[in-house]
Write an enzyme that holds these catalytic residues in place. Structure first.
Site, PDB file in Angstrom:
ATOM      1  N   GLY A 194       1.296   0.544   0.121  1.00  0.00           N
ATOM      2  CA  GLY A 194       1.314   0.267  -1.315  1.00  0.00           C
ATOM      3  C   GLY A 194       0.188  -0.630  -1.784  1.00  0.00           C
ATOM      4  O   GLY A 194       0.198  -1.099  -2.918  1.00  0.00           O
ATOM      5  N   HIS A 226      11.968   1.437   7.733  1.00  0.00           N
ATOM      6  CA  HIS A 226      10.837   1.288   6.803  1.00  0.00           C
ATOM      7  C   HIS A 226      10.588  -0.206   6.548  1.00  0.00           C
ATOM      8  O   HIS A 226      11.525  -0.991   6.443  1.00  0.00           O
ATOM      9  CB  HIS A 226      11.125   2.013   5.494  1.00  0.00           C
ATOM     10  CG  HIS A 226       9.908   2.122   4.625  1.00  0.00           C
ATOM     11  ND1 HIS A 226       9.479   1.086   3.826  1.00  0.00           N
ATOM     12  CD2 HIS A 226       9.008   3.125   4.468  1.00  0.00           C
ATOM     13  CE1 HIS A 226       8.376   1.453   3.195  1.00  0.00           C
ATOM     14  NE2 HIS A 226       8.052   2.686   3.564  1.00  0.00           N
ATOM     15  N   ASN A 253       7.539   9.749   0.401  1.00  0.00           N
ATOM     16  CA  ASN A 253       8.636   8.807   0.204  1.00  0.00           C
ATOM     17  C   ASN A 253       8.558   8.282  -1.227  1.00  0.00           C
ATOM     18  O   ASN A 253       7.649   7.533  -1.563  1.00  0.00           O
ATOM     19  CB  ASN A 253       8.483   7.656   1.218  1.00  0.00           C
ATOM     20  CG  ASN A 253       9.454   6.516   0.966  1.00  0.00           C
ATOM     21  OD1 ASN A 253      10.456   6.676   0.267  1.00  0.00           O
ATOM     22  ND2 ASN A 253       9.170   5.360   1.547  1.00  0.00           N
ATOM     23  N   PHE A 254       9.521   8.700  -2.050  1.00  0.00           N
ATOM     24  CA  PHE A 254       9.482   8.313  -3.468  1.00  0.00           C
ATOM     25  C   PHE A 254       9.948   6.879  -3.709  1.00  0.00           C
ATOM     26  O   PHE A 254       9.790   6.364  -4.803  1.00  0.00           O
ATOM     27  CB  PHE A 254      10.364   9.260  -4.304  1.00  0.00           C
ATOM     28  CG  PHE A 254       9.809  10.656  -4.475  1.00  0.00           C
ATOM     29  CD1 PHE A 254       8.567  11.010  -3.974  1.00  0.00           C
ATOM     30  CD2 PHE A 254      10.546  11.622  -5.164  1.00  0.00           C
ATOM     31  CE1 PHE A 254       8.064  12.294  -4.148  1.00  0.00           C
ATOM     32  CE2 PHE A 254      10.043  12.917  -5.344  1.00  0.00           C
ATOM     33  CZ  PHE A 254       8.800  13.251  -4.837  1.00  0.00           C
ATOM     34  N   GLU A 293       3.169   2.462  10.327  1.00  0.00           N
ATOM     35  CA  GLU A 293       2.828   2.058   8.961  1.00  0.00           C
ATOM     36  C   GLU A 293       2.552   0.560   8.924  1.00  0.00           C
ATOM     37  O   GLU A 293       3.489  -0.242   8.792  1.00  0.00           O
ATOM     38  CB  GLU A 293       3.994   2.368   8.014  1.00  0.00           C
ATOM     39  CG  GLU A 293       4.379   3.824   7.954  1.00  0.00           C
ATOM     40  CD  GLU A 293       5.090   4.141   6.647  1.00  0.00           C
ATOM     41  OE1 GLU A 293       4.565   4.960   5.894  1.00  0.00           O
ATOM     42  OE2 GLU A 293       6.132   3.527   6.373  1.00  0.00           O
ATOM     43  N   SER A 295      -1.132   3.817   2.249  1.00  0.00           N
ATOM     44  CA  SER A 295      -2.178   4.127   1.259  1.00  0.00           C
ATOM     45  C   SER A 295      -2.960   5.391   1.588  1.00  0.00           C
ATOM     46  O   SER A 295      -4.178   5.450   1.383  1.00  0.00           O
ATOM     47  CB  SER A 295      -3.122   2.927   1.082  1.00  0.00           C
ATOM     48  OG  SER A 295      -2.406   1.824   0.571  1.00  0.00           O
TER      49      SER A 295
HETATM   50  C1  PEP Z   1       5.379   4.172   2.523  1.00  0.00           C
HETATM   51  O1  PEP Z   1       6.096   3.607   1.703  1.00  0.00           O
HETATM   52  O2  PEP Z   1       5.876   4.659   3.538  1.00  0.00           O
HETATM   53  C2  PEP Z   1       3.946   4.245   2.256  1.00  0.00           C
HETATM   54  C3  PEP Z   1       3.163   4.628   3.215  1.00  0.00           C
HETATM   55  O3  PEP Z   1       3.526   3.883   0.979  1.00  0.00           O
HETATM   56  P1  PEP Z   1       2.047   4.050   0.373  1.00  0.00           P
HETATM   57  O4  PEP Z   1       1.564   5.420   0.699  1.00  0.00           O
HETATM   58  O5  PEP Z   1       2.200   3.815  -1.076  1.00  0.00           O
HETATM   59  O6  PEP Z   1       1.196   3.003   1.048  1.00  0.00           O
END
Ligand code: PEP
Length: 234
Positions: free
Chosen positions: A163, A88, A6-7, A157, A193
């Site tokens: 992040g 999200h 996911n950018f 998540e 992460s």
């Molecule tokens: C996300 O935004 O779905 C995510 C998991 O971000 P990160 O890997 O940076 O924690």
């Protein structure tokens, strides 16, 4: 395994084009079952390699119309997009999308046969109260969501792991996925992460069907390491 990047609001059309070309060069050595990239709207484009599936990070639940600043089914379909992220945490917490609106979006894109990556996850104060509180919190995020939808992929998540560079522990991931598995038959991804250092342990878990990755997906050479580390689930 499902590997998804996911950018968020990173990359331009040009840098995404270069990314997809580079990323494609790593796919022959991939052990992943399915690979998805979610670029920002301005970088949505057909990948050179059809093994990379492109999804939208968001969409407004309407065919088209007067929804300034939004992007609807007509625009996504014209680009050949049939995959979307819904729920999200950044949209729940920063953009303040309500569960009622998220469920409406889910129904709309379900009616249009999209593959839906549906995200759930608790904030830190809920995690600190223990698993039961986490599951109650996630239950609310599953309200009016059709868990039987065949094109559904669920991503657990935890908000505090997104992040932050601090992934949930494997114990927390497995305990939560195991409990979610009792009510969700769809593939269950972990997100928060994930990187090359912690992915191997996560992939080895029988309770995890893949990962949704933010920051670590932004560089093709880095993200491609997960393709190799991945295992085939079939
Ligand atoms: C996300 O935004 O779905 C995510 C998991 O971000 P990160 O890997 O940076 O924690």
């Amino acid at each position: 395994m499902i590997i998804a990047g996911n950018f968020k609001a990173n990359h331009t059309f040009a840098t995404c084009e270069a990314y997809l070309a580079e990323f494609a060069s790593y796919i022959d050595e991939s052990n992943a079952d399915d690979i998805y990239i979610f670029p920002p709207f301005t970088a949505l484009q057909a990948p050179l390699d059809k093994r990379i599936r492109i999804g939208a990070q968001n969409g407004y639940p309407a065919e088209k119309g007067s929804y300034t600043g939004e992007i609807c089914l007509e625009q996504l379909s014209a680009l050949g997009i049939d995959t979307i992220l819904i729920g999200h945490s950044e949209r729940r917490h920063i953009i303040k999308e309500t569960q009622e609106f998220i469920a409406r979006k889910f129904e709309f894109f379900k009616r249009n046969n999209f593959t839906i990556f549906y995200c759930v996850g608790e904030p830190i104060e809920v995690r600190q109260k223990g698993l039961e509180s986490v599951l109650r919190y996630i239950d609310d995020q599953l309200e009016n969501i059709d868990l039987e939808y065949p094109n559904l992929i669920v991503a657990y998540e935890p908000v505090w792991a997104i992040g932050t560079g601090i992934s949930a522990s494997l114990d927390d991931i497995e305990e939560t996925h195991k409990a979610l598995r009792e009510k969700i038959a769809a593939p269950l991804l972990y997100g928060g992460s994930v990187n090359a250092a912690n992915a191997e342990g996560i992939f080895a878990s029988p309770f995890v069907d893949g990962v949704l990755v933010g920051n670590f997906s932004l560089k093709a050479d880095e993200f491609s390491k997960l393709l190799k580390l991945s295992t085939v689930r079939g």
